[in-house]
Design an enzyme around this catalytic site. Structure first.
Site, PDB file in Angstrom:
ATOM      1  NE  ARG A  44      -1.307  -1.847   3.651  1.00 34.91           N
ATOM      2  CZ  ARG A  44      -1.489  -2.106   4.940  1.00 34.91           C
ATOM      3  NH1 ARG A  44      -2.679  -1.993   5.475  1.00 34.91           N
ATOM      4  NH2 ARG A  44      -0.478  -2.492   5.712  1.00 34.91           N
ATOM      5  CE  LYS A 100       0.401 -13.470  15.838  1.00 38.94           C
ATOM      6  NZ  LYS A 100      -0.179 -12.356  16.544  1.00 38.94           N
ATOM      7  CD  GLU A 124      11.154 -12.198  24.028  1.00 37.56           C
ATOM      8  OE1 GLU A 124      12.252 -12.720  24.222  1.00 37.56           O
ATOM      9  OE2 GLU A 124      10.100 -12.589  24.586  1.00 37.56           O
ATOM     10  CB  VAL A 127       4.937 -15.960  22.554  1.00 37.40           C
ATOM     11  CG1 VAL A 127       4.034 -16.429  23.690  1.00 37.40           C
ATOM     12  CG2 VAL A 127       5.120 -17.064  21.535  1.00 37.40           C
ATOM     13  N   GLY A 129       3.110 -10.511  22.990  1.00 35.64           N
ATOM     14  CA  GLY A 129       3.281  -9.084  22.675  1.00 35.64           C
ATOM     15  C   GLY A 129       4.522  -8.530  23.339  1.00 35.64           C
ATOM     16  N   GLY A 182      -6.378  -2.288  17.596  1.00 35.96           N
ATOM     17  CA  GLY A 182      -5.225  -2.917  16.945  1.00 35.96           C
ATOM     18  C   GLY A 182      -4.783  -4.196  17.608  1.00 35.96           C
ATOM     19  CE  LYS A 200       0.106 -14.669  20.176  1.00 36.27           C
ATOM     20  NZ  LYS A 200      -1.009 -13.779  20.570  1.00 36.27           N
TER      21      LYS A 200
HETATM   22  N1  HSE Z   1      -4.212 -10.920  17.799  1.00 31.28           N
HETATM   23  C1  HSE Z   1      -3.197 -11.184  18.764  1.00 31.28           C
HETATM   24  C2  HSE Z   1      -3.811 -11.127  20.151  1.00 31.28           C
HETATM   25  C3  HSE Z   1      -2.110 -10.177  18.615  1.00 31.28           C
HETATM   26  O1  HSE Z   1      -4.926 -10.628  20.275  1.00 31.28           O
HETATM   27  O2  HSE Z   1      -3.200 -11.578  21.105  1.00 31.28           O
HETATM   28  C4  HSE Z   1      -0.877 -10.460  19.393  1.00 31.28           C
HETATM   29  O3  HSE Z   1      -0.253 -11.645  18.998  1.00 31.28           O
END
Ligand code: HSE
Length: 407
Positions: A44, A100, A124, A127, A129, A182, A200
């Site tokens: 994009r 992941k 890192e 898993v 965040g 997000g 994960k």
């Molecule tokens: N969609 C994932 C969650 C994002 O909600 O945990 C992070 O891996």
């Protein structure tokens, strides 16, 4: 050394912003004063975005540029992320990823490619965040024999469950809010149906037990089937319902790995992990239980882990940072039906008292549950600990509405 980002979505844009925002401290910590972001690959255009001048559409610009030493892959999905990452590694560029799905399915191959080309492949951010978990599991806990890894691994579903049951928000509204923030995957069924948590737990189980666990080997259920009645029964009996990924080492050398909604006792720390937060519990023989807690999704928490990996790559241009594991195998993950567990079961029946009396003969020690507003033809119970397959066999022919494990 120059940097590139592949994928300018929520996480990729967070990485660009974080690199700019903390430029000085990142340069100092990476010992690379001239580290600069040179390309952002995306299909994009981003008119008006401060990083728009860096946006390119051809991956070959990154691959052919010898100044690019580190690439952050934040595209998500298997393809073309796998081909792009592999090509970067083969061209001698270290890659860090938040993807992941890529690590859970192709991690071993990419790690071997990185080794063969003497570059780093770090993940890192894949898993938890922003929660540090990959390094703590692989390095800080390396002295332990790990027997179990379990936790709340998906921020979106934890956010949805919290909003639904604490605030009474409808499922779709809660999902929409997670998407606006997000947290959610592009395809929200990856969150809601448990596939994200499955990827994960595969990564965690692989690192904890040393052999690759693949997503298709893990029985996976999401949160769509969790009904208000279940929450009321669970709460009355002293449990919260959480989407849990759990992997255990079995005595015969195999592992058990499942993802699904589970009843977590109120006095377990995981029961009190709410909103987008994730928590991961690890049991090691020396350390016993440790728990890692933090924001499991979102732009800056995830970018925090991606950029930390970029710093690590920049610091280790001479020495490599390899994680090691072996290939898995078809028999490595035991069938979920063989797990010894207690189950929560809700069913519809003619007479709850008669049905419970009949079931108690098959499930000795079963506990009948109650709730406010229970309907006349509804029965909920908790089974004793037994092989899951045997417990379910005892219910054959019954009108079962809901089955969940106790954590
Ligand atoms: N969609 C994932 C969650 C994002 O909600 O945990 C992070 O891996």
């Amino acid at each position: 050394m120059d940097l590139a980002i592949m994928g300018y979505g929520v996480v990729g844009s967070g990485v660009a912003r974080l690199l700019a925002r903390n430029n000085e401290s990142i340069a100092a910590r990476s010992m690379q004063p001239n580290m600069r972001l040179k390309y952002i690959l995306d299909l994009r255009e981003f008119p008006g975005d401060p990083f728009a001048p860096l946006v390119v559409h051809d991956v070959n610009l990154i691959l052919d540029d010898p100044e690019i030493g580190i690439v952050a892959e934040t595209m998500g999905g298997q393809h073309p992320a796998f081909e792009f990452v592999k090509a970067c590694l083969e061209r001698g560029k270290s890659v860090v990823t938040s993807n992941k799905e890529l690590v859970a399915t192709k991690g071993l191959e990419l790690m071997q490619t990185a080794k063969a080309h003497n570059v780093n492949f770090l993940f890192e951010a894949s898993v938890g965040g922003g929660i540090p978990i990959i390094r703590p599991l692989s390095q800080c806990l390396a002295a332990n024999v790990i027997s179990e890894v379990a936790g709340i691994l998906n921020g979106t579903t934890n956010f949805i469950l919290t909003k639904m049951f604490a605030d009474g928000m409808p499922f779709d509204t809660a999902l929409g809010l997670a998407q606006e923030n997000g947290y959610a995957e592009k395809d929200p069924s990856a969150d809601v149906d448990g596939h994200d948590a499955c990827r994960k737990i595969c990564i965690l189980a692989t690192l904890a037990f040393g052999r690759h666990v693949y997503p298709e080997q893990v029985r996976t259920e999401g949160v769509r089937g969790v009904a208000t009645e279940d929450v009321l029964y669970a709460e009355h009996a002293g449990y919260n319902i959480k989407l849990i990924g759990r992997a255990r080492r079995l005595e015969d050398g195999r592992v058990s790995a499942v993802v699904g909604p589970m009843l977590v006792p109120f006095d377990n720390l995981l029961a009190n992990v709410n909103d987008v937060y994730n928590a991961i519990m690890i049991h090691g023989d020396a350390v016993e239980d440790v728990i890692f807690y933090g924001r499991g999704a979102g732009r800056f928490p995830t970018a925090s882990a991606v950029v930390a990996d970029m710093i690590d790559c920049a610091k280790h241009t001479q020495r490599r940072r390899f994680f090691d594991w072996e290939t898995g195998g078809a028999d490595y993950v035991a069938p979920a039906a063989q797990d010894v567990v207690s189950l929560y079961i809700r069913l519809r029946c003619g007479s709850p008292d008669e049905t419970f009396a009949a079931l108690r003969g098959l499930l000795p020690g079963a506990q009948k549950l109650s709730r406010e507003g229970a309907q006349p033809h509804e029965l909920a119970l908790i089974t004793p600990k037994m092989e899951e397959g045997a417990a379910l066999a005892a219910l054959r022919g019954r009108d079962v509405q809901s089955v969940m494990r106790l954590f």
